[in-house]
Design a protein around this motif. Structure first.
Motif, PDB file in Angstrom:
ATOM      1  N   HIS A  37       3.446  -0.730   4.584  1.00 27.00           N
ATOM      2  CA  HIS A  37       3.113  -1.140   3.216  1.00 27.00           C
ATOM      3  C   HIS A  37       2.782  -2.622   3.100  1.00 27.00           C
ATOM      4  N   ARG A  38       2.971  -3.374   4.174  1.00 30.88           N
ATOM      5  CA  ARG A  38       2.690  -4.809   4.091  1.00 30.88           C
ATOM      6  C   ARG A  38       1.252  -5.115   3.719  1.00 30.88           C
ATOM      7  N   PRO A  39       0.245  -4.427   4.337  1.00 22.46           N
ATOM      8  CA  PRO A  39      -1.141  -4.699   3.908  1.00 22.46           C
ATOM      9  C   PRO A  39      -1.369  -4.374   2.433  1.00 22.46           C
ATOM     10  N   LEU A  40      -0.733  -3.297   1.937  1.00 19.75           N
ATOM     11  CA  LEU A  40      -0.890  -2.940   0.532  1.00 19.75           C
ATOM     12  C   LEU A  40      -0.253  -3.995  -0.374  1.00 19.75           C
ATOM     13  N   ILE A  41       0.906  -4.510   0.043  1.00 17.43           N
ATOM     14  CA  ILE A  41       1.561  -5.569  -0.725  1.00 17.43           C
ATOM     15  C   ILE A  41       0.709  -6.832  -0.716  1.00 17.43           C
ATOM     16  N   LYS A  42       0.087  -7.123   0.425  1.00 16.83           N
ATOM     17  CA  LYS A  42      -0.788  -8.290   0.520  1.00 16.83           C
ATOM     18  C   LYS A  42      -1.995  -8.147  -0.401  1.00 16.83           C
ATOM     19  N   VAL A  43      -2.595  -6.934  -0.414  1.00 15.82           N
ATOM     20  CA  VAL A  43      -3.734  -6.684  -1.294  1.00 15.82           C
ATOM     21  C   VAL A  43      -3.310  -6.821  -2.752  1.00 15.82           C
ATOM     22  N   SER A  44      -2.136  -6.281  -3.091  1.00 17.66           N
ATOM     23  CA  SER A  44      -1.638  -6.393  -4.467  1.00 17.66           C
ATOM     24  C   SER A  44      -1.437  -7.844  -4.858  1.00 17.66           C
ATOM     25  N   ARG A  45      -0.927  -8.658  -3.929  1.00 18.52           N
ATOM     26  CA  ARG A  45      -0.720 -10.077  -4.221  1.00 18.52           C
ATOM     27  C   ARG A  45      -2.051 -10.779  -4.463  1.00 18.52           C
ATOM     28  N   GLU A  46      -3.060 -10.464  -3.654  1.00 22.36           N
ATOM     29  CA  GLU A  46      -4.375 -11.077  -3.838  1.00 22.36           C
ATOM     30  C   GLU A  46      -5.011 -10.648  -5.159  1.00 22.36           C
ATOM     31  N   ILE A  47      -4.782  -9.393  -5.547  1.00 22.94           N
ATOM     32  CA  ILE A  47      -5.332  -8.920  -6.824  1.00 22.94           C
ATOM     33  C   ILE A  47      -4.687  -9.655  -7.988  1.00 22.94           C
ATOM     34  N   ARG A  48      -3.359  -9.890  -7.908  1.00 22.09           N
ATOM     35  CA  ARG A  48      -2.675 -10.590  -8.995  1.00 22.09           C
ATOM     36  C   ARG A  48      -3.176 -12.016  -9.178  1.00 22.09           C
ATOM     37  N   GLU A  90     -12.575  -6.098   5.930  1.00 22.27           N
ATOM     38  CA  GLU A  90     -12.324  -6.158   7.373  1.00 22.27           C
ATOM     39  C   GLU A  90     -10.902  -6.620   7.692  1.00 22.27           C
ATOM     40  N   ASN A  91     -10.164  -7.128   6.707  1.00 21.08           N
ATOM     41  CA  ASN A  91      -8.803  -7.618   6.941  1.00 21.08           C
ATOM     42  C   ASN A  91      -7.725  -6.603   6.588  1.00 21.08           C
ATOM     43  N   VAL A  92      -8.115  -5.390   6.230  1.00 19.52           N
ATOM     44  CA  VAL A  92      -7.140  -4.364   5.851  1.00 19.52           C
ATOM     45  C   VAL A  92      -7.295  -3.150   6.761  1.00 19.52           C
ATOM     46  N   PRO A  93      -6.265  -2.322   6.880  1.00 22.37           N
ATOM     47  CA  PRO A  93      -6.377  -1.093   7.690  1.00 22.37           C
ATOM     48  C   PRO A  93      -7.457  -0.166   7.133  1.00 22.37           C
ATOM     49  N   ASP A 104     -11.543   1.816   1.659  1.00 21.39           N
ATOM     50  CA  ASP A 104     -12.205   2.396   0.484  1.00 21.39           C
ATOM     51  C   ASP A 104     -11.627   1.823  -0.800  1.00 21.39           C
ATOM     52  N   LEU A 105     -10.310   1.618  -0.830  1.00 23.21           N
ATOM     53  CA  LEU A 105      -9.679   1.046  -2.022  1.00 23.21           C
ATOM     54  C   LEU A 105     -10.186  -0.367  -2.270  1.00 23.21           C
ATOM     55  N   VAL A 106     -10.281  -1.165  -1.205  1.00 21.86           N
ATOM     56  CA  VAL A 106     -10.737  -2.556  -1.354  1.00 21.86           C
ATOM     57  C   VAL A 106     -12.193  -2.598  -1.790  1.00 21.86           C
ATOM     58  N   VAL A 107     -13.027  -1.736  -1.178  1.00 25.00           N
ATOM     59  CA  VAL A 107     -14.446  -1.702  -1.561  1.00 25.00           C
ATOM     60  C   VAL A 107     -14.584  -1.272  -3.023  1.00 25.00           C
ATOM     61  N   SER A 108     -13.815  -0.269  -3.437  1.00 22.36           N
ATOM     62  CA  SER A 108     -13.875   0.183  -4.834  1.00 22.36           C
ATOM     63  C   SER A 108     -13.417  -0.914  -5.786  1.00 22.36           C
ATOM     64  N   PHE A 109     -12.365  -1.647  -5.390  1.00 27.54           N
ATOM     65  CA  PHE A 109     -11.897  -2.737  -6.245  1.00 27.54           C
ATOM     66  C   PHE A 109     -12.947  -3.839  -6.351  1.00 27.54           C
ATOM     67  N   ASN A 110     -13.578  -4.175  -5.226  1.00 28.28           N
ATOM     68  CA  ASN A 110     -14.619  -5.202  -5.260  1.00 28.28           C
ATOM     69  C   ASN A 110     -15.772  -4.783  -6.161  1.00 28.28           C
ATOM     70  N   THR A 111     -16.130  -3.489  -6.092  1.00 19.00           N
ATOM     71  CA  THR A 111     -17.197  -2.989  -6.964  1.00 19.00           C
ATOM     72  C   THR A 111     -16.787  -3.098  -8.428  1.00 19.00           C
TER      73      THR A 111
END
Length: 481
Positions: free
Chosen positions: A197-208, A222-225, A230-237
């Motif tokens: 869950h560390r990458p997910l927590i990191k992504v959540s921190r960056e989103i905040r 490229e920095n996430v598993p 797909d989640l990161v690409v969808s969020f960026n979109t």
């Protein structure tokens, strides 16, 4: 009144995974323990069968050496030394006809075997288990042979105390080992879930950290598993759409202030001039006429903004009818004919077709496009409107408005349908229009399920309306070759 149920938060993903792993391990350990336990029991039973067969065969061989007229005393003397070297194994000779034991070893009571069905061959299913006050036995009732006109059965049994004690200690040890392994596996699973869950927590921190002031920030796929790409690409979109909408809203607010400030300033200035000194009736009438023009402009602007707001929220729906596009454009040509003649612009129409649409809305969109086309066309040129329909069902009808003028740069084309946007660099108020015409055109076409596009190459600008053709009006559309 029904009592309001307390809110129960969903179980966390970590808890779900750990519970699922724990449940799966428990099932696996139960299955494995059952298989091992039954395998050992089967092994002990087969081991007992092999030993009982040896004892039964020895007794049978000794009985076969007896004379047919042998009495019970002869049988007992012959069997006293029939079996040697087999500890914990007991036997007896039983007569079913006389229902009495002809011989029995002293250590065990084998009478319970007389109630079982006599077998000709030992097998696991033929074994009988019984318990006395101090011991547990397993044995069988075997048919031996006929002696002096009556049958002889051999009862053989073995002491199971050692097996039972071994199985009891083995089960305790096995379940202890499985419990330790389960605890280690659950701890490992918990650690793995937390680590995963560390990458997910990191992504959540960056989103905040993303706010209205830094909507340009994007997450790096490229920095996430792979599971989170797909989640990161969808969020960026999504954040790109939010950024674009936020920019449009900011520009829209600035444009509203700019567009409203000019007429209001004019009204205030004219009013101050009118009040600066006493004037005659004609002068006041002229000032009021001028103010009326600004009020009309403001009214039209507010009306257009209200119409766009309603379409954005789905409050305006088209009333669909069969519309002859050719007739509508011809009527608009008659309306704009005088304006076109002032600039020496020729209006030309090619093609024909029908479409199911709201007549007033479609006429408004076409009117805006023709007005823009005449306004930005060069003198002594032709404004061409072409209608094209395909000959297959569920197809589209295209209406193109082409004029000759200045080329619109790609940077302007990307924002041409934005509200209050004008292609000229100054974006100033020229005394005509409100800057909402093309935005209204696009909204009208969108609510009809169509599309509005624009291209500008080498001084030729083309606005193309694409509308779906329903089966109901298809039969009226001529085939275009």
């Amino acid at each position: 009144m029904m009592a309001k149920l307390p809110f129960i938060s969903p179980v966390s993903l970590s808890s779900r995974v750990i519970l699922l792993v724990g449940f799966a391990l428990v099932l696996c350990f139960i299955l494995l323990g059952t298989v091992i336990d039954r395998s050992i029991q089967h092994h002990f039973a087969q081991q007992d069968i092999n030993e009982l067969e040896v004892v039964a065969q020895s007794v049978k061989d000794r009985l076969q050496t007896l004379h047919p007229d042998a009495d019970i005393e002869d049988i007992q003397q012959s069997l006293d030394k029939a079996v040697a070297g087999h500890h914990g194994v007991y036997f007896a000779v039983y007569s079913p006809q006389k229902k009495r034991l002809l011989y029995q070893t002293d250590e065990a009571d084998l009478l319970p075997l007389t109630k079982s069905v006599a077998q000709h061959q030992l097998s696991i299913d033929s074994l009988t288990i019984w318990q006395t006050e101090s011991h547990v036995y397993r044995g069988a009732n075997l048919v031996a042979y006929m002696l002096d006109a009556y049958a002889i059965n051999i009862l053989v049994a073995g002491n199971m105390d050692f097996h039972i004690d071994f199985l009891d200690r083995f089960r305790k040890t096995l379940w202890l080992i499985m419990s330790i392994v389960w605890f280690i596996a659950m701890t490992t699973a918990w650690w793995a879930v937390k680590l995963g869950h560390r990458p997910l927590i990191k992504v959540s921190r960056e989103i905040r950290e993303i706010s209205a002031d830094n909507l340009h920030i994007r997450l790096q796929p490229e920095n996430v598993p792979n599971e989170l790409k797909d989640l990161v690409v969808s969020f960026n979109t999504m954040i790109s759409h939010v950024e674009a909408g936020f920019k449009r809203l900011s520009h829209f607010s600035a444009d509203i202030a700019h567009e409203l400030r000019t007429p209001i300033t004019i009204l205030a200035t004219q009013t101050q001039v009118a009040l600066s000194r006493v004037r005659n009736v004609d002068e006041y009438r002229e000032i009021l006429y001028s103010n009326q023009e600004e009020f009309d402009r403001l009214t039209k602007m507010v009306s257009d903004m209200l119409w766009l707001a309603k379409t954005d929220n789905g409050l305006i729906l088209p009333t669909l009818n069969d519309v002859d596009v050719n007739n509508e454009i011809q009527e608009l040509f008659d309306y704009f004919d005088a304006l076109a003649e002032e600039s020496a612009i020729k209006l030309k129409l090619t093609g024909q077709g029908k479409v199911e649409a709201d007549r007033n809305m479609l006429r408004r969109a076409l009117s805006n496009l023709l007005s823009n086309g005449i306004k930005y066309s060069q003198h002594n040129t032709t404004l061409l409107v072409s209608i094209t329909a395909t000959s297959t069902r569920n197809s589209t009808l295209q209406i193109s408005v082409k004029n000759q003028g200045e080329t619109i740069s790609p940077d302007h084309i990307a924002h041409l349908f934005d509200r209050f946007y004008r292609a000229d660099q100054s974006r100033t108020r020229d005394g005509e229009g409100t800057g909402l015409g093309l935005a209204i055109c696009k909204s009208i076409i969108d609510i009809h399920g169509g599309s509005l596009t624009v291209s500008s190459i080498d001084g030729t600008t083309v606005f193309t309306i694409t509308l779906p053709i329903s089966d109901r009006v298809f039969e009226y559309i001529p085939k275009i070759i």
